[in-house]
Structure formats: structure tokens, C-alpha cells
Design a protein around this motif. Structure first.
Motif, PDB file in Angstrom:
ATOM      1  N   ASN A 161       4.320   1.148  -1.202  1.00 46.14           N
ATOM      2  CA  ASN A 161       5.456   0.973  -2.105  1.00 46.14           C
ATOM      3  C   ASN A 161       4.931   0.386  -3.415  1.00 46.14           C
ATOM      4  O   ASN A 161       4.401  -0.717  -3.436  1.00 46.14           O
ATOM      5  CB  ASN A 161       6.487   0.046  -1.455  1.00 46.14           C
ATOM      6  N   ASN A 162       5.112   1.106  -4.497  1.00 46.63           N
ATOM      7  CA  ASN A 162       4.595   0.675  -5.796  1.00 46.63           C
ATOM      8  C   ASN A 162       5.563  -0.192  -6.589  1.00 46.63           C
ATOM      9  O   ASN A 162       5.242  -0.591  -7.704  1.00 46.63           O
ATOM     10  CB  ASN A 162       4.197   1.901  -6.630  1.00 46.63           C
ATOM     11  N   HIS A 163       6.728  -0.456  -6.046  1.00 43.68           N
ATOM     12  CA  HIS A 163       7.701  -1.282  -6.751  1.00 43.68           C
ATOM     13  C   HIS A 163       7.110  -2.672  -6.984  1.00 43.68           C
ATOM     14  O   HIS A 163       6.453  -3.220  -6.094  1.00 43.68           O
ATOM     15  CB  HIS A 163       8.996  -1.385  -5.939  1.00 43.68           C
ATOM     16  N   ASP A 182       0.815  -1.217   0.000  1.00 42.47           N
ATOM     17  CA  ASP A 182       0.000   0.000   0.000  1.00 42.47           C
ATOM     18  C   ASP A 182       0.849   1.267   0.000  1.00 42.47           C
ATOM     19  O   ASP A 182       0.350   2.343  -0.329  1.00 42.47           O
ATOM     20  CB  ASP A 182      -0.925   0.034   1.220  1.00 42.47           C
TER      21      ASP A 182
END
Length: 95
Positions: free
Chosen positions: A34-36, A32
Motif C-alpha cells: 500500500n503506497n498511501h 509493501d
């Protein structure tokens, strides 16, 4: 890497140190926040390491295997131990 390395704590870390390390890393790698693309996998690994090391009984078994036969420390083996532990705890609390 083993679960101590995953949480970046020494093998003689206290339960409190393990918990603090988990909270710090979970905050960084939680999907939620960290978009990695690998964040979810890392968060899963961190969570698995925390649950293994935070339970004294499971941690003792893990440490024994770590000392005697590091080759046995496959992720799937500890996932099975953890799932068994979860079922046992769920039964204890009536879930």
C-alpha cells in the motif's frame, strides 16, 4: 478508537477472530503493498492492537482499563506495556 475498533472485532472476539482480522487488515495496510502515506502508520497501529489483544495477560489488563477508566488508554501506555512484554519474551527465549 480502541484496539477492538482498530481491528474491527467485538470485545468478546476469540483469539482466532482477532488473528484473522489482523491478517486481513495487515494484508491491506502493509507498506509493501500500500503506497498511501498513512499506510505505515495504520499498519503499525494494527500490529500494536494485535499484539495487545492476542496475549491473554495483556488483553485482560487492557480490558480492565477499558472498563474502568478509558482515559488511561493512551497509545504510549500500551506501547510501554507491549515493549515490556517483548523484552520479557525475548529474555525467556534467550535473545
Amino acid at each position: 478508537s480502541n484496539y477492538y475498533e482498530t481491528l474491527r472485532v467485538p470485545q468478546d472476539a476469540t483469539t482466532r477472530e482477532i488473528r484473522l482480522a489482523y491478517l486481513k487488515l495487515a494484508k491491506i495496510y502493509h507498506p509493501d503493498h500500500n503506497n498511501h502515506p498513512q499506510a505505515a502508520l495504520m499498519f503499525e497501529r494494527i500490529t500494536e492492537a494485535y499484539h495487545t489483544l492476542s496475549d491473554e495477560e495483556v488483553r485482560k489488563r487492557y480490558d480492565t482499563h477499558l472498563r474502568t477508566d478509558p482515559g488511561v488508554l493512551s497509545k504510549s501506555y500500551w506501547r510501554q506495556v507491549f515493549l515490556h512484554w517483548n523484552r520479557h519474551k525475548a529474555i525467556q527465549v534467550g535473545i
